[in-house]
Structures are given as structure tokens and as C-alpha cells.
Design a protein around this motif. Structure first.
Motif, PDB file in Angstrom:
ATOM      1  N   ALA A  69       0.812  -1.221   0.000  1.00  0.00           N
ATOM      2  CA  ALA A  69       0.000   0.000   0.000  1.00  0.00           C
ATOM      3  C   ALA A  69       0.840   1.264   0.000  1.00  0.00           C
ATOM      4  CB  ALA A  69      -0.930  -0.004   1.214  1.00  0.00           C
ATOM      5  N   GLY A  70       2.162   1.108   0.014  1.00  0.00           N
ATOM      6  CA  GLY A  70       3.019   2.282  -0.151  1.00  0.00           C
ATOM      7  C   GLY A  70       3.866   2.673   1.037  1.00  0.00           C
ATOM      8  N   VAL A  71       3.738   1.958   2.182  1.00  0.00           N
ATOM      9  CA  VAL A  71       4.571   2.279   3.347  1.00  0.00           C
ATOM     10  C   VAL A  71       5.732   1.282   3.358  1.00  0.00           C
ATOM     11  CG1 VAL A  71       4.621   2.739   5.826  1.00  0.00           C
ATOM     12  CG2 VAL A  71       2.488   3.044   4.550  1.00  0.00           C
ATOM     13  N   ALA A  72       6.777   1.621   2.645  1.00  0.00           N
ATOM     14  CA  ALA A  72       7.899   0.705   2.440  1.00  0.00           C
ATOM     15  C   ALA A  72       8.527   0.292   3.764  1.00  0.00           C
ATOM     16  CB  ALA A  72       8.947   1.357   1.550  1.00  0.00           C
ATOM     17  N   GLY A  73       8.720  -1.012   3.937  1.00  0.00           N
ATOM     18  CA  GLY A  73       9.377  -1.520   5.132  1.00  0.00           C
ATOM     19  C   GLY A  73       8.504  -1.667   6.344  1.00  0.00           C
ATOM     20  N   TYR A  74       7.221  -1.325   6.222  1.00  0.00           N
ATOM     21  CA  TYR A  74       6.343  -1.404   7.401  1.00  0.00           C
ATOM     22  C   TYR A  74       5.999  -2.858   7.706  1.00  0.00           C
ATOM     23  CZ  TYR A  74       2.657  -0.441  10.752  1.00  0.00           C
ATOM     24  OH  TYR A  74       1.907  -0.385  11.910  1.00  0.00           O
ATOM     25  N   GLU A  75       6.175  -3.238   8.973  1.00  0.00           N
ATOM     26  CA  GLU A  75       5.774  -4.563   9.442  1.00  0.00           C
ATOM     27  C   GLU A  75       5.524  -4.484  10.940  1.00  0.00           C
ATOM     28  OE1 GLU A  75       7.530  -9.094   9.968  1.00  0.00           O
ATOM     29  OE2 GLU A  75       8.604  -7.659   8.710  1.00  0.00           O
ATOM     30  N   ALA A  76       4.411  -5.024  11.372  1.00  0.00           N
ATOM     31  CA  ALA A  76       4.072  -5.034  12.798  1.00  0.00           C
ATOM     32  C   ALA A  76       3.194  -6.250  13.054  1.00  0.00           C
ATOM     33  CB  ALA A  76       3.365  -3.739  13.206  1.00  0.00           C
ATOM     34  N   GLY A  77       2.837  -6.447  14.312  1.00  0.00           N
ATOM     35  CA  GLY A  77       2.014  -7.589  14.671  1.00  0.00           C
ATOM     36  C   GLY A  77       2.708  -8.451  15.696  1.00  0.00           C
ATOM     37  N   SER A  78       2.186  -9.619  15.933  1.00  0.00           N
ATOM     38  CA  SER A  78       2.775 -10.516  16.916  1.00  0.00           C
ATOM     39  C   SER A  78       3.440 -11.699  16.236  1.00  0.00           C
ATOM     40  CB  SER A  78       1.708 -11.010  17.900  1.00  0.00           C
ATOM     41  OG  SER A  78       0.717 -11.763  17.223  1.00  0.00           O
ATOM     42  N   TRP A  79       4.440 -12.250  16.890  1.00  0.00           N
ATOM     43  CA  TRP A  79       5.101 -13.457  16.396  1.00  0.00           C
ATOM     44  C   TRP A  79       5.565 -14.267  17.589  1.00  0.00           C
ATOM     45  CZ3 TRP A  79       9.992 -13.629  18.296  1.00  0.00           C
ATOM     46  CH2 TRP A  79      10.684 -12.424  18.501  1.00  0.00           C
ATOM     47  N   PHE A  80       5.705 -15.565  17.362  1.00  0.00           N
ATOM     48  CA  PHE A  80       6.192 -16.468  18.396  1.00  0.00           C
ATOM     49  C   PHE A  80       7.317 -17.314  17.830  1.00  0.00           C
ATOM     50  CE2 PHE A  80       1.505 -16.200  19.436  1.00  0.00           C
ATOM     51  CZ  PHE A  80       1.673 -15.215  20.411  1.00  0.00           C
ATOM     52  N   GLY A  81       8.317 -17.564  18.656  1.00  0.00           N
ATOM     53  CA  GLY A  81       9.429 -18.403  18.249  1.00  0.00           C
ATOM     54  C   GLY A  81       9.933 -19.209  19.426  1.00  0.00           C
ATOM     55  N   LEU A  82      10.924 -20.020  19.189  1.00  0.00           N
ATOM     56  CA  LEU A  82      11.498 -20.858  20.238  1.00  0.00           C
ATOM     57  C   LEU A  82      12.983 -20.542  20.376  1.00  0.00           C
ATOM     58  CD1 LEU A  82      10.345 -23.208  22.047  1.00  0.00           C
ATOM     59  CD2 LEU A  82      11.647 -24.742  20.565  1.00  0.00           C
ATOM     60  N   VAL A  83      13.421 -20.387  21.634  1.00  0.00           N
ATOM     61  CA  VAL A  83      14.830 -20.135  21.930  1.00  0.00           C
ATOM     62  C   VAL A  83      15.274 -21.050  23.059  1.00  0.00           C
ATOM     63  CG1 VAL A  83      14.743 -17.723  21.173  1.00  0.00           C
ATOM     64  CG2 VAL A  83      14.333 -18.278  23.578  1.00  0.00           C
ATOM     65  N   ALA A  84      16.589 -21.153  23.220  1.00  0.00           N
ATOM     66  CA  ALA A  84      17.198 -21.917  24.297  1.00  0.00           C
ATOM     67  C   ALA A  84      18.203 -21.008  25.003  1.00  0.00           C
ATOM     68  CB  ALA A  84      17.894 -23.160  23.740  1.00  0.00           C
ATOM     69  N   PRO A  85      18.661 -21.392  26.194  1.00  0.00           N
ATOM     70  CA  PRO A  85      19.714 -20.603  26.834  1.00  0.00           C
ATOM     71  C   PRO A  85      20.971 -20.549  25.979  1.00  0.00           C
ATOM     72  CG  PRO A  85      18.704 -22.106  28.415  1.00  0.00           C
ATOM     73  CD  PRO A  85      18.190 -22.493  27.051  1.00  0.00           C
ATOM     74  N   LYS A  86      21.652 -19.425  26.012  1.00  0.00           N
ATOM     75  CA  LYS A  86      22.903 -19.264  25.275  1.00  0.00           C
ATOM     76  C   LYS A  86      23.890 -20.356  25.680  1.00  0.00           C
ATOM     77  CE  LYS A  86      25.788 -16.019  26.537  1.00  0.00           C
ATOM     78  NZ  LYS A  86      26.366 -14.673  26.745  1.00  0.00           N
ATOM     79  N   GLY A  87      24.545 -20.952  24.716  1.00  0.00           N
ATOM     80  CA  GLY A  87      25.497 -22.011  24.989  1.00  0.00           C
ATOM     81  C   GLY A  87      24.948 -23.396  24.742  1.00  0.00           C
ATOM     82  N   THR A  88      23.653 -23.497  24.448  1.00  0.00           N
ATOM     83  CA  THR A  88      23.077 -24.795  24.095  1.00  0.00           C
ATOM     84  C   THR A  88      23.799 -25.324  22.854  1.00  0.00           C
ATOM     85  OG1 THR A  88      20.921 -24.182  25.011  1.00  0.00           O
ATOM     86  CG2 THR A  88      20.954 -25.974  23.407  1.00  0.00           C
ATOM     87  N   PRO A  89      24.189 -26.604  22.850  1.00  0.00           N
ATOM     88  CA  PRO A  89      24.980 -27.135  21.721  1.00  0.00           C
ATOM     89  C   PRO A  89      24.328 -26.877  20.367  1.00  0.00           C
ATOM     90  CG  PRO A  89      24.950 -28.706  23.520  1.00  0.00           C
ATOM     91  CD  PRO A  89      24.000 -27.611  23.908  1.00  0.00           C
ATOM     92  N   ASP A  90      25.150 -26.542  19.403  1.00  0.00           N
ATOM     93  CA  ASP A  90      24.662 -26.236  18.054  1.00  0.00           C
ATOM     94  C   ASP A  90      23.887 -27.394  17.446  1.00  0.00           C
ATOM     95  OD1 ASP A  90      25.870 -23.796  18.229  1.00  0.00           O
ATOM     96  OD2 ASP A  90      27.438 -24.191  16.753  1.00  0.00           O
ATOM     97  N   ASP A  91      24.344 -28.635  17.715  1.00  0.00           N
ATOM     98  CA  ASP A  91      23.659 -29.763  17.090  1.00  0.00           C
ATOM     99  C   ASP A  91      22.277 -29.986  17.689  1.00  0.00           C
ATOM    100  OD1 ASP A  91      24.747 -30.604  19.481  1.00  0.00           O
ATOM    101  OD2 ASP A  91      25.784 -32.353  18.669  1.00  0.00           O
ATOM    102  N   VAL A  92      22.108 -29.628  18.962  1.00  0.00           N
ATOM    103  CA  VAL A  92      20.782 -29.706  19.572  1.00  0.00           C
ATOM    104  C   VAL A  92      19.866 -28.650  18.953  1.00  0.00           C
ATOM    105  CG1 VAL A  92      19.471 -29.388  21.716  1.00  0.00           C
ATOM    106  CG2 VAL A  92      21.603 -30.710  21.735  1.00  0.00           C
ATOM    107  N   ILE A  93      20.404 -27.434  18.787  1.00  0.00           N
ATOM    108  CA  ILE A  93      19.638 -26.356  18.143  1.00  0.00           C
ATOM    109  C   ILE A  93      19.218 -26.787  16.741  1.00  0.00           C
ATOM    110  CG2 ILE A  93      19.751 -23.999  17.240  1.00  0.00           C
ATOM    111  CD1 ILE A  93      19.634 -24.056  20.262  1.00  0.00           C
ATOM    112  N   ALA A  94      20.149 -27.364  15.997  1.00  0.00           N
ATOM    113  CA  ALA A  94      19.856 -27.783  14.626  1.00  0.00           C
ATOM    114  C   ALA A  94      18.800 -28.887  14.595  1.00  0.00           C
ATOM    115  CB  ALA A  94      21.135 -28.252  13.938  1.00  0.00           C
ATOM    116  N   LYS A  95      18.883 -29.821  15.537  1.00  0.00           N
ATOM    117  CA  LYS A  95      17.914 -30.916  15.570  1.00  0.00           C
ATOM    118  C   LYS A  95      16.514 -30.393  15.873  1.00  0.00           C
ATOM    119  CE  LYS A  95      17.219 -35.581  17.400  1.00  0.00           C
ATOM    120  NZ  LYS A  95      17.779 -36.663  18.261  1.00  0.00           N
ATOM    121  N   LEU A  96      16.410 -29.475  16.842  1.00  0.00           N
ATOM    122  CA  LEU A  96      15.121 -28.864  17.163  1.00  0.00           C
ATOM    123  C   LEU A  96      14.582 -28.086  15.965  1.00  0.00           C
ATOM    124  CD1 LEU A  96      15.904 -27.604  20.769  1.00  0.00           C
ATOM    125  CD2 LEU A  96      14.001 -29.129  20.182  1.00  0.00           C
TER     126      LEU A  96
END
Length: 330
Positions: A248-275
């Protein structure tokens, strides 16, 4: 791609955004993903039971448990504007057995609170899971039929238009403030106690417009609201003829809600990849898509690096806007 290369790419991506959420190096003694999970996994949800965020967390937990033969147990830790559960996750062992459902609120809280008991770099992103857009809607008596006409009207009548929200520090308010900032218009903010009362206020003409949740689609379909655009990156299946704000002409506009999954920093990369890989399969399942569509949530699959870059960009966006508004949660 090697683990070293993946981590390097990850850090470079976030460095360009100015805000790093780092995947820390892990000891070789850490558990390998091949046997993961070997015991129940806890998924923290930072809101009370019920509602889309809880439903999505439980849906993913159910499917992960069925796929891997270990319980994925949802633990609701509401309170503090989602800060309590986020702190618990940040302070949990980085072994893949504590995960957190994260939302857009995570990228707003650092700028709304003077101090948080965790850092934005205390997490290892797994994947974004869903997004739910907002809808820019106006009272049908307002003489505008497009976003461009609304912006032109607002510029011709500075300070006369009113937009509603579900509260002073709500995502609905920030959606309106973002439009003001990006379009260079002046509108008056009117907070309400929730999306429902605000939607009714727009429909009745008490206020002129607002960014409403998809639960308000019946108001649009029966003509009580006029929808001008949707705030997501892509059009919604439920309203396929409704353009995005960017279209509609408002370049770059994005808002709303989103959900994602995270783990504590340092969680093994292969576990992150498997999830990440298994959740991608889950979100592509037709049954899961149907259950998500029931709450107007669109599945989103990303690599950990892509999700990290998205979080970083959202952090920067809201830092700029909330800083200008000088809003603080008491």
C-alpha cells in the motif's frame, strides 16, 4: 556448513544489525544431539494458559514429544510482562532441556523497562514459529478507502485523527506509532482496555481508526469496519484481497505478533539444529497448519541464523521508536 562457520556467520549477521544474540561456543563434553532428548524437556511459556501463545507452545510440545518419545512439558510462568519466564530461561542450564517460547514482546521490553534481569544476548535462537498480523481498519464514515488516502487525509488534518490501542505500551499502540513515524503524520493515541473495546470504539465512530487483531475480522466482513491493509510481510489467506502495508506504499512497514522458540545461550549447536529441523517438519504438517489458522497464526520456518537476524532487526526497530516516545513500564 561446519559449526564454526555457522557461528561465525551468525555473529557477523547480528553485528551488522548492531545487536548481537550470540551462540556461545560449547565444550566438547556437552551432550551430542544424536541421543537428544534422553529425558523430559521443559518448554517455558511466559503467559497464562489459554490464548494463542500458550496454544502454539503446547502444540509444538505435543508434536515434539510424539516424534522423539520423550515428554515436552509446557510450564506457564506468567507475569512481569513476560519477564519472569524469560529470566528463568536465561538462567537455566544450556543443555537443551529448558526452552522458551519467545514473542515480539521480547524485542520491546528492553526499551520499556529501565533494567531487565537478563540480556538480549542470553539466548540461542532456534526458529520463529508463527506470525499473526494486525489489520489497519477505519470507521466506514471516514472518507478514505486506501492507506494512501488515509495518509493524505492525516496530512491535511494534522492532529485531528484518533487511533486506538489495547493499552499505552501495547503492540497495537506501537503499530500506530510506527505508521505515524514512517508516514510522517500526526494522530492522537487513545488507549483502551483491550482489543475488543478498541475495535468497538472504531466501529461506533468514537475514534477514527486502529490496528485491530484478526479476531476482529467479523467486524470487517459485516461492514462495521473498513480494512485498508494488513501489517504482515505477505497477504493473509483469510483476507486475500487485502494488501499489505508495504504494497500500500509504506515501504518496510511490518508489525504484529510473532512467536518463536529459543534456548539458553550455549546450548549445543547440534541440539539447536535438531530442534530446528523437527519444528520445521511440524509446521509444514497440514493438521498443524489448520490448527494454527484457527487462531489466525501463519507458520514461519527459519534457520537459527535467520531468526537471530530477525530478532536483532526487531530490537533495533523498537529501540528507535520507543526511545522517541519515551515510554516506560512502571
Amino acid at each position: 556448513m561446519t559449526s564454526f562457520t555457522r557461528r561465525s556467520l551468525f555473529v557477523r549477521t547480528l553485528g551488522a544489525a548492531g545487536l548481537a544474540l550470540t551462540l556461545a561456543s560449547v565444550p566438547f563434553a556437552a551432550a551430542e544431539a544424536g541421543g537428544y532428548p534422553e529425558k523430559p524437556v521443559k518448554i517455558l511459556v511466559p503467559v497464562a494458559p489459554g490464548g494463542p501463545m500458550d496454544m502454539i507452545g503446547r502444540l509444538v510440545a505435543e508434536k515434539l514429544g510424539a516424534a522423539w518419545g520423550q515428554p515436552f512439558v509446557v510450564e506457564n510462568r506468567p507475569g512481569g510482562g513476560q519477564v519472569i519466564a524469560t529470566q528463568v530461561a536465561a538462567q537455566s542450564p544450556a543443555d537443551g532441556y529448558t526452552l522458551l517460547v519467545m514473542s515480539h514482546v521480547f524485542t520491546m521490553n528492553p526499551w520499556l523497562f529501565d533494567r531487565l534481569p537478563y540480556g538480549t544476548d542470553d539466548f540461542a535462537p532456534v526458529t520463529q514459529m508463527t506470525e499473526t498480523p494486525l489489520i489497519l481498519a477505519v470507521n466506514p464514515k471516514l472518507p478514505v478507502n486506501s492507506v494512501k488516502e488515509l495518509i493524505d487525509y492525516a496530512k491535511a488534518h494534522p492532529g485531528e485523527l484518533s487511533f486506538g490501542s489495547s493499552g499505552p505500551s501495547s503492540s497495537l499502540r506501537f503499530a500506530g506509532e510506527l505508521l505515524k513515524e514512517m508516514a510522517g503524520i500526526d494522530m492522537v493515541h487513545v488507549p483502551f482496555d483491550g482489543n475488543g473495546p478498541m475495535t468497538v470504539a472504531v466501529a461506533s465512530g468514537e475514534i477514527d481508526l486502529g490496528f485491530v487483531n484478526p479476531v476482529s475480522i467479523p467486524f470487517i466482513k459485516d461492514g462495521r469496519l473498513r480494512a485498508l491493509a494488513i501489517t504482515s510481510r505477505k497477504r493473509a489467506d483469510s483476507l486475500p484481497d487485502l494488501s499489505t502495508m508495504q504494497e500500500a506504499g509504506v515501504a518496510g512497514y511490518e508489525a504484529g505478533s510473532w512467536f518463536g522458540l529459543v534456548a539458553p545461550k550455549g546450548t549445543p549447536d547440534d541440539v539447536i539444529a535438531k530442534l530446528n529441523g523437527e519444528i520445521g517438519k511440524i509446521l509444514s504438517d497440514p493438521e498443524v497448519k489448520a490448527r494454527l489458522e484457527a487462531v489466525e497464526a501463519t507458520p514461519v520456518t527459519q534457520s537459527p541464523e535467520e531468526f537471530a537476524a530477525y530478532i536483532a532487526s526487531e530490537l533495533q526497530k523498537w529501540k528507535t521508536l520507543i526511545g522517541k516516545l519515551d515510554i516506560k513500564v512502571q
